[in-house]
Write an enzyme that holds these catalytic residues in place. Structure first.
Site, PDB file in Angstrom:
ATOM      1  N   LYS A  53      49.871  37.642  -8.833  1.00  0.00           N
ATOM      2  CA  LYS A  53      50.197  38.148  -7.486  1.00  0.00           C
ATOM      3  C   LYS A  53      50.095  39.666  -7.461  1.00  0.00           C
ATOM      4  O   LYS A  53      49.524  40.249  -6.532  1.00  0.00           O
ATOM      5  CB  LYS A  53      51.622  37.708  -7.094  1.00  0.00           C
ATOM      6  CG  LYS A  53      51.734  36.216  -6.813  1.00  0.00           C
ATOM      7  CD  LYS A  53      53.185  35.760  -6.682  1.00  0.00           C
ATOM      8  CE  LYS A  53      53.260  34.244  -6.611  1.00  0.00           C
ATOM      9  NZ  LYS A  53      54.645  33.721  -6.652  1.00  0.00           N
ATOM     10  N   GLN A  97      60.798  35.172  -7.674  1.00  0.00           N
ATOM     11  CA  GLN A  97      60.013  34.114  -8.315  1.00  0.00           C
ATOM     12  C   GLN A  97      60.936  32.961  -8.733  1.00  0.00           C
ATOM     13  O   GLN A  97      61.937  33.178  -9.408  1.00  0.00           O
ATOM     14  CB  GLN A  97      59.264  34.682  -9.530  1.00  0.00           C
ATOM     15  CG  GLN A  97      58.336  33.700 -10.204  1.00  0.00           C
ATOM     16  CD  GLN A  97      57.180  33.240  -9.312  1.00  0.00           C
ATOM     17  OE1 GLN A  97      56.538  34.032  -8.638  1.00  0.00           O
ATOM     18  NE2 GLN A  97      56.919  31.939  -9.307  1.00  0.00           N
ATOM     19  N   ASP A 120      57.643  34.755   1.392  1.00  0.00           N
ATOM     20  CA  ASP A 120      57.441  33.416   0.822  1.00  0.00           C
ATOM     21  C   ASP A 120      57.665  32.333   1.887  1.00  0.00           C
ATOM     22  O   ASP A 120      57.261  31.191   1.709  1.00  0.00           O
ATOM     23  CB  ASP A 120      58.428  33.184  -0.338  1.00  0.00           C
ATOM     24  CG  ASP A 120      57.742  33.226  -1.702  1.00  0.00           C
ATOM     25  OD1 ASP A 120      56.503  33.098  -1.740  1.00  0.00           O
ATOM     26  OD2 ASP A 120      58.458  33.377  -2.709  1.00  0.00           O
TER      27      ASP A 120
END
Ligand code: NAD
Length: 290
Positions: A53, A97, A120
């Site tokens: 990412k 994460q 997200d």
């Protein structure tokens, strides 16, 4: 005729190139799109996702603030870090994460992220907005799958879509996006309680596997001419591979390719699209605050 293999990498690259142009415009205005990436612990798969990412962000001219925490980090400590990031004007998106170490409650952490920075799309506010069809950040993997489908020269309107997997981050939101009016598919959501998975899958014009079970979808479960999207990314032991494992999807690729019209590979299908959609959300977050 064997299926056309969908090149997720190429489609994602095109999106990332467009995002890079938009990021350059923001930078000229003195705005540097920035994603704070928080990783607690050293899970090897998470480390590799975070690295991918951050690399993609840099390539598109966006910044990442890399925050690595020890596995032993307390929940309170993580929550106060998120609070700080929520208030930081230089941070446009906050990504924690997953999975988190077991002593930290994931739901609490996700709910602590400012919805305006929830790139997200996991915050309950974002999920609610998605279900109601209101503006908000869409979760990256489901959004990536829908974007891939829209790229195909096939009608989605009225298509019979079957999603295998009901997680909060893939299966459920994907089923939701597919039945929105702008896609207009008729959706069946399958899970571990589903009876006759095989016959339901065989009815699908669009079959999406997101169960995390290598080879769960066999060739005989694919209707002739179907579109098969394999979200699954599973590490399977392979002593002949350099790393001792290789990545395998949820679909038994070789027989499925003989029956489908279009199919995504693993890797190189959905994965790159997930990253492209994340970058898109970060850029939108930065644009919205400019
Ligand atoms: P998860 O384990 O949270 O959920 C899996 C779901 O599949 C569950 O809801 C379960 O009900 C269902 N399921 C499991 N076994 C089944 C079976 N035999 N029959 C029917 N349903 C079954 O997983 P997740 O987080 O949704 O991820 C699913 C897969 O997608 C994993 O392989 C993951 O690595 C991959 N993934 C890929 C990306 C990407 O960007 N490519 C992103 C997220 C997840």
């Amino acid at each position: 005729m064997p299926a056309i293999v969908i090149d997720g990498k190429a489609i994602a690259k095109k999106i990332r190139d467009d995002l890079a142009i938009r990021a350059a415009i923001l930078r000229k205005k003195g705005v540097f799109p920035c994603l704070a990436v928080v990783l607690a612990g050293e899970d090897p798969a998470s480390l590799s996702y975070v690295g991918a990412k951050e690399k993609a962000l840099a390539e598109a001219g966006m910044e990442s603030r890399d925050i690595r925490l020890p596995r032993s980090t307390g929940e309170g400590e993580l929550l106060s870090l998120i609070d700080q990031l929520n208030r930081d004007p230089a941070v446009h998106g906050v990504l924690v994460q997953l999975p988190l170490p077991q002593h930290i409650e994931e739901d609490k952490v996700i709910a602590a992220i400012d919805p305006a920075r929830d790139v997200d799309g996991f915050h309950p506010f974002s999920v609610g907005s998605m279900v109601l069809g209101r503006p908000g950040f869409l979760p990256c993997t489901p959004h990536g799958v829908v974007t891939l489908l829209r790229d195909l020269p096939i009608p989605l309107d009225g298509a019979r879509a079957v999603v295998v997997g009901r997680s909060n981050i893939v299966g459920k939101p994907l089923a939701n996006l597919l039945c929105r009016r702008d896609v207009n598919a008729t959706v069946t959501l399958c899970h571990t309680g589903t009876r006759n998975l095989e016959s339901i899958c065989r009815e699908a014009d669009i079959l999406i596997a997101a169960a995390g079970k290598p080879g769960l979808i066999t060739g005989s479960m694919v209707k002739k001419g179907a579109v098969v999207i394999d979200v699954g990314v599973n590490r399977v032991e392979d002593p002949s591979a350099k790393k001792g494992y290789r990545l395998r999807g949820d679909v038994d690729f070789d027989p499925a390719v003989e029956r489908a019209a279009y199919i995504t590979p693993v890797p190189g299908g959905v994965g790159p699209m997930t990253i492209a959609m994340l970058l898109q959300n970060v850029l939108i977050a930065a644009e919205q605050r400019t």
